[in-house]
Design a protein around this motif. Structure first.
Motif, PDB file in Angstrom:
ATOM      1  N   ALA A 147      19.645   6.136   5.693  1.00 27.87           N
ATOM      2  CA  ALA A 147      20.154   7.433   5.215  1.00 27.87           C
ATOM      3  C   ALA A 147      19.042   8.483   5.227  1.00 27.87           C
ATOM      4  N   TYR A 148      17.832   8.065   4.851  1.00 27.71           N
ATOM      5  CA  TYR A 148      16.696   8.999   4.867  1.00 27.71           C
ATOM      6  C   TYR A 148      16.369   9.424   6.302  1.00 27.71           C
ATOM      7  N   LEU A 149      16.338   8.442   7.226  1.00 24.97           N
ATOM      8  CA  LEU A 149      16.025   8.771   8.626  1.00 24.97           C
ATOM      9  C   LEU A 149      17.042   9.771   9.172  1.00 24.97           C
ATOM     10  N   ARG A 184      13.045  21.127   9.106  1.00 27.46           N
ATOM     11  CA  ARG A 184      12.292  20.037   8.471  1.00 27.46           C
ATOM     12  C   ARG A 184      10.850  20.449   8.185  1.00 27.46           C
ATOM     13  N   GLY A 185      10.256  21.249   9.091  1.00 28.33           N
ATOM     14  CA  GLY A 185       8.843  21.561   8.904  1.00 28.33           C
ATOM     15  C   GLY A 185       8.032  20.286   8.976  1.00 28.33           C
ATOM     16  N   GLY A 186       6.839  20.284   8.405  1.00 28.44           N
ATOM     17  CA  GLY A 186       6.028  19.072   8.414  1.00 28.44           C
ATOM     18  C   GLY A 186       4.579  19.426   8.612  1.00 28.44           C
ATOM     19  N   SER A 187       3.840  18.447   9.139  1.00 30.53           N
ATOM     20  CA  SER A 187       2.406  18.634   9.319  1.00 30.53           C
ATOM     21  C   SER A 187       2.159  19.446  10.587  1.00 30.53           C
ATOM     22  N   PHE A 188       0.911  19.534  10.945  1.00 32.14           N
ATOM     23  CA  PHE A 188       0.466  20.151  12.194  1.00 32.14           C
ATOM     24  C   PHE A 188       1.213  19.561  13.409  1.00 32.14           C
ATOM     25  N   TYR A 189       1.620  18.284  13.301  1.00 29.08           N
ATOM     26  CA  TYR A 189       2.287  17.609  14.430  1.00 29.08           C
ATOM     27  C   TYR A 189       3.806  17.742  14.415  1.00 29.08           C
ATOM     28  N   GLY A 190       4.323  18.431  13.403  1.00 29.05           N
ATOM     29  CA  GLY A 190       5.779  18.503  13.236  1.00 29.05           C
ATOM     30  C   GLY A 190       6.526  19.043  14.443  1.00 29.05           C
ATOM     31  N   HIS A 191       5.896  20.002  15.163  1.00 31.18           N
ATOM     32  CA  HIS A 191       6.593  20.627  16.297  1.00 31.18           C
ATOM     33  C   HIS A 191       6.924  19.611  17.392  1.00 31.18           C
ATOM     34  N   LEU A 192       6.102  18.540  17.500  1.00 26.78           N
ATOM     35  CA  LEU A 192       6.367  17.508  18.525  1.00 26.78           C
ATOM     36  C   LEU A 192       7.744  16.909  18.296  1.00 26.78           C
ATOM     37  N   MET A 193       8.028  16.653  17.037  1.00 27.74           N
ATOM     38  CA  MET A 193       9.277  15.984  16.684  1.00 27.74           C
ATOM     39  C   MET A 193      10.459  16.942  16.751  1.00 27.74           C
ATOM     40  N   GLU A 194      10.199  18.198  16.461  1.00 21.98           N
ATOM     41  CA  GLU A 194      11.284  19.180  16.516  1.00 21.98           C
ATOM     42  C   GLU A 194      11.830  19.275  17.942  1.00 21.98           C
ATOM     43  N   ALA A 198      10.987   8.219  24.929  1.00 19.29           N
ATOM     44  CA  ALA A 198      11.189   7.019  24.113  1.00 19.29           C
ATOM     45  C   ALA A 198      10.547   7.234  22.746  1.00 19.29           C
ATOM     46  N   CYS A 199      11.315   6.980  21.691  1.00 17.92           N
ATOM     47  CA  CYS A 199      10.760   7.164  20.335  1.00 17.92           C
ATOM     48  C   CYS A 199       9.526   6.281  20.166  1.00 17.92           C
ATOM     49  N   LEU A 200       9.580   5.085  20.765  1.00 15.68           N
ATOM     50  CA  LEU A 200       8.492   4.124  20.565  1.00 15.68           C
ATOM     51  C   LEU A 200       7.220   4.518  21.309  1.00 15.68           C
ATOM     52  N   SER A 201       7.262   5.583  22.109  1.00 13.36           N
ATOM     53  CA  SER A 201       6.014   6.032  22.722  1.00 13.36           C
ATOM     54  C   SER A 201       5.138   6.728  21.679  1.00 13.36           C
ATOM     55  N   CYS A 202       5.726   7.167  20.577  1.00 18.33           N
ATOM     56  CA  CYS A 202       4.934   7.780  19.495  1.00 18.33           C
ATOM     57  C   CYS A 202       4.989   6.974  18.199  1.00 18.33           C
ATOM     58  N   HIS A 203       6.158   6.386  17.909  1.00 11.88           N
ATOM     59  CA  HIS A 203       6.341   5.727  16.610  1.00 11.88           C
ATOM     60  C   HIS A 203       6.135   4.216  16.698  1.00 11.88           C
ATOM     61  N   LYS A 237       4.783  23.881   3.730  1.00 13.16           N
ATOM     62  CA  LYS A 237       5.065  23.835   5.172  1.00 13.16           C
ATOM     63  C   LYS A 237       6.156  22.822   5.472  1.00 13.16           C
ATOM     64  N   ARG A 238       6.493  22.018   4.471  1.00 14.69           N
ATOM     65  CA  ARG A 238       7.620  21.098   4.596  1.00 14.69           C
ATOM     66  C   ARG A 238       8.508  21.364   3.392  1.00 14.69           C
ATOM     67  N   PRO A 239       9.619  22.094   3.580  1.00 13.79           N
ATOM     68  CA  PRO A 239      10.392  22.526   2.423  1.00 13.79           C
ATOM     69  C   PRO A 239      11.117  21.383   1.722  1.00 13.79           C
ATOM     70  N   ALA A 269      -1.542   9.521  12.754  1.00 15.60           N
ATOM     71  CA  ALA A 269      -0.834  10.520  11.933  1.00 15.60           C
ATOM     72  C   ALA A 269       0.662  10.550  12.241  1.00 15.60           C
ATOM     73  N   TYR A 270       1.118   9.725  13.218  1.00 17.90           N
ATOM     74  CA  TYR A 270       2.557   9.648  13.485  1.00 17.90           C
ATOM     75  C   TYR A 270       3.169   8.595  12.556  1.00 17.90           C
ATOM     76  N   PRO A 271       4.295   8.903  11.941  1.00 15.16           N
ATOM     77  CA  PRO A 271       4.822   7.965  10.926  1.00 15.16           C
ATOM     78  C   PRO A 271       5.438   6.696  11.507  1.00 15.16           C
ATOM     79  N   LYS A 272       5.402   5.643  10.690  1.00 13.59           N
ATOM     80  CA  LYS A 272       6.157   4.418  11.005  1.00 13.59           C
ATOM     81  C   LYS A 272       7.605   4.666  10.626  1.00 13.59           C
TER      82      LYS A 272
HETATM   83  C1  HEC Z   1       5.851  13.054  21.087  1.00 14.25           C
HETATM   84  C2  HEC Z   1       5.801  12.142  19.998  1.00 14.25           C
HETATM   85  C3  HEC Z   1       7.130  11.815  19.315  1.00 14.25           C
HETATM   86  C4  HEC Z   1       8.269  11.293  19.872  1.00 14.25           C
HETATM   87  C5  HEC Z   1       8.517  10.961  21.331  1.00 14.25           C
HETATM   88  C6  HEC Z   1       9.191  11.074  18.788  1.00 14.25           C
HETATM   89  N1  HEC Z   1       8.627  11.464  17.609  1.00 14.25           N
HETATM   90 FE1  HEC Z   1       9.468  11.327  15.764  1.00 14.25          FE
HETATM   91  N2  HEC Z   1       7.842  12.211  14.925  1.00 14.25           N
HETATM   92  C7  HEC Z   1       6.711  12.567  15.604  1.00 14.25           C
HETATM   93  C8  HEC Z   1       5.746  13.117  14.681  1.00 14.25           C
HETATM   94  C9  HEC Z   1       4.348  13.615  15.033  1.00 14.25           C
HETATM   95  C10 HEC Z   1       6.353  13.091  13.407  1.00 14.25           C
HETATM   96  C11 HEC Z   1       5.743  13.547  12.066  1.00 14.25           C
HETATM   97  C12 HEC Z   1       5.769  15.026  11.893  1.00 14.25           C
HETATM   98  C13 HEC Z   1       4.996  15.436  10.661  1.00 14.25           C
HETATM   99  O1  HEC Z   1       3.836  15.004  10.527  1.00 14.25           O
HETATM  100  O2  HEC Z   1       5.558  16.147   9.824  1.00 14.25           O
HETATM  101  C14 HEC Z   1       7.668  12.504  13.591  1.00 14.25           C
HETATM  102  C15 HEC Z   1       8.582  12.294  12.565  1.00 14.25           C
HETATM  103  C16 HEC Z   1       9.784  11.617  12.717  1.00 14.25           C
HETATM  104  C17 HEC Z   1      10.688  11.310  11.647  1.00 14.25           C
HETATM  105  C18 HEC Z   1      10.476  11.626  10.159  1.00 14.25           C
HETATM  106  C19 HEC Z   1       9.844  10.437   9.480  1.00 14.25           C
HETATM  107  C20 HEC Z   1       9.647  10.584   8.004  1.00 14.25           C
HETATM  108  O3  HEC Z   1       9.166   9.637   7.375  1.00 14.25           O
HETATM  109  O4  HEC Z   1       9.968  11.649   7.451  1.00 14.25           O
HETATM  110  C21 HEC Z   1      11.750  10.666  12.199  1.00 14.25           C
HETATM  111  C22 HEC Z   1      12.958  10.128  11.463  1.00 14.25           C
HETATM  112  C23 HEC Z   1      11.507  10.567  13.620  1.00 14.25           C
HETATM  113  N3  HEC Z   1      10.298  11.164  13.901  1.00 14.25           N
HETATM  114  C24 HEC Z   1      12.370   9.954  14.537  1.00 14.25           C
HETATM  115  C25 HEC Z   1      12.171   9.932  15.904  1.00 14.25           C
HETATM  116  C26 HEC Z   1      13.137   9.418  16.839  1.00 14.25           C
HETATM  117  C27 HEC Z   1      14.476   8.810  16.469  1.00 14.25           C
HETATM  118  C28 HEC Z   1      12.611   9.593  18.093  1.00 14.25           C
HETATM  119  C29 HEC Z   1      13.238   9.259  19.418  1.00 14.25           C
HETATM  120  C30 HEC Z   1      14.516   9.842  19.702  1.00 14.25           C
HETATM  121  C31 HEC Z   1      11.312  10.219  17.919  1.00 14.25           C
HETATM  122  N4  HEC Z   1      11.066  10.400  16.584  1.00 14.25           N
HETATM  123  C32 HEC Z   1      10.462  10.550  18.951  1.00 14.25           C
HETATM  124  C33 HEC Z   1       6.468  12.419  16.953  1.00 14.25           C
HETATM  125  C34 HEC Z   1       7.373  11.925  17.890  1.00 14.25           C
END
Ligand code: HEC
Ligand code: HEC
Ligand code: HEC
Length: 349
Positions: free
Chosen positions: A304-306, A318-328, A281-286, A220-222, A294-297
């Protein structure tokens, strides 16, 4: 005229029957032990070369000189390619060399191919030969990193190869018995820096690590590299690996001097998002204690990886876990400059 037509019809019916008859008789040999006739061998390679050359007409070769492309590809070469092709550390086993055609020593043959042709062969494999396709067809960046590695291969001795692939060995160079590749061959903290495309795992959220490993194993994550590394493990072993890395201390390392303007732009995006473009805001989840574990640090991760992961999310592969669509959803709104800015900021945070 009528007679000729009759002849033709008889021929059209008889020829396939004759073919079937020969196949049915069992007289045609499928023995690999006797090899191909020289003409068959020549013909098959001629067809292969033409096919590869035709298919690369529209392939654009990206720059391949980034040293960060090498380690992941080299480690994967050891597990996914050296078993058949051998490596500078160990020749291919005799059992494999009895294949028809035998897998060639790549050190010797890569010079005969262009970068784009190597890409075509490694991505799609070669039918009827045992040369497999890349484990995932949905992303090309990993295949290109393998091409970058193959370019370096002719100049590598056993030592250089073991260094690049993270292979540990017993004995001296030239006569080493390599030990199998492990997670640490690629992920050891001491080998990674800000330009690495291999992520730091130490201190990452345990729930996230486990989800990521399952996502790779379930395709699910290629990632050809991680699908092989995680997909071949017993599933019960994954929680232990996730816990092991989550409990590792993340080593501090000297900060890389990033462009200050870029870091500042990344900070604003991380703390405030951008309402006009519906970017939260990214920091609302990360990196927030009260968020879903389950949200990554992201803090301290290699920039370069980010950058690469954000680009993959942006391209919806990118695909990912069940939560991947949030980030997409978030990444689709990001511009290339946003991606650079956020990556620079989080790598320093
Ligand atoms: C609504 C919550 C949410 C917000 C807002 C969000 N993210 Fe995420 N992000 C996630 C989740 C959930 C994942 C993990 C998906 C998975 O499990 O595959 C993720 C994954 C990532 C990853 C991949 C990390 C890794 O180790 O592979 C990066 C990079 C990232 N986010 C950057 C950002 C940035 C930059 C922003 C702001 C612009 C942002 N995220 C905003 C939920 C969010
Ligand atoms: C199961 C065995 C096997 C594995 C695993 C394998 N290959 Fe191959 N490979 C072959 C065989 C057999 C050929 C010969 C094809 C031919 O002669 O047409 C080949 C051909 C090639 C060629 C073309 C060389 C030439 O001149 O014919 C390249 C490049 C190549 N492999 C790279 C790789 C890479 C990179 C990997 C790992 C990602 C890999 N192979 C994994 C069996 C394998
Ligand atoms: C050949 C090198 C290699 C080996 C061996 C390897 N990895 Fe990876 N790993 C990578 C690469 C490259 C990535 C980034 C893949 C991507 O783009 O999704 C990665 C990604 C990961 C991720 C995702 C992290 C994140 O932030 O999203 C986890 C978890 C992981 N690896 C764990 C492991 C474990 C556990 C093992 C041992 C069983 C292992 N890896 C073996 C190269 C490797």
């Amino acid at each position: 005229m009528t007679v000729r037509w009759k002849h033709l019809i008889v021929l059209v019916i008889l020829l396939p029957l004759l073919g079937l008859g020969v196949g049915w008789s069992g007289l045609m040999s499928v023995r690999a032990s006797t090899g191909h006739w020289a003409i068959t061998d020549w013909f098959l390679h001629w067809v292969m070369r033409n096919s590869v050359a035709t298919r690369v007409a529209f392939v654009d070769t990206p720059p391949l000189d980034d040293p960060a492309l090498i380690p992941g590809a080299a480690g994967h070469f050891e597990t996914g390619c050296a078993t058949c092709h051998g490596s500078p550390a160990q020749a291919a086993p005799a059992s494999v060399l009895a294949m028809l055609p035998p897998p060639p020593d790549l050190k010797k043959v890569v010079l005969e191919w262009t970068d784009a042709e190597l890409f075509e062969i490694v991505k799609h494999g070669v039918r009827f030969t045992g040369m497999p396709a890349w484990p995932t067809q949905s992303r090309d960046d990993e295949v290109w990193s393998m091409v970058a590695f193959l370019r370096k291969l002719p100049d590598m001795d056993a030592n250089a190869y073991m260094q690049a692939s993270g292979l540990h060995g017993i004995g001296h160079a030239g006569e080493v018995s390599p030990l199998p590749i492990t997670c640490e061959s690629c992920h050891a903290e001491s080998k990674l820096n800000d330009t690495s495309l291999i992520p730091r795992l130490a201190g990452q959220s345990e729930a996230y690590l486990l989800n990521a490993l399952k996502a790779y194993a379930d395709t699910k994550r290629p990632s050809g590299i991680m699908q092989v590394a995680a997909g071949t493990l017993p599933r019960e072993g994954l929680p232990e690996l996730a816990a092991y890395y989550a409990n590792q201390p993340r080593a501090t390392r000297p900060l890389v001097q990033q462009d200050a303007g870029l870091v500042e732009k990344g900070r604003v995006l991380a703390e405030e998002g951008r309402v006009a473009d519906k970017i939260p805001a990214c920091l609302s989840c990360h990196d927030k204690a009260s968020a879903n574990p389950a949200y990554p640090k992201l803090s301290g991760q290699n920039s370069a990886y980010l950058r690469q992961q954000l680009s993959l999310f942006h391209a919806e592969i990118r695909g990912g876990s069940f939560y991947g669509h949030l980030m997409e959803g978030v990444a689709k709104q990001l511009t290339p400059e946003d991606i650079d800015a956020a990556s620079a900021y989080f790598s320093q945070r």
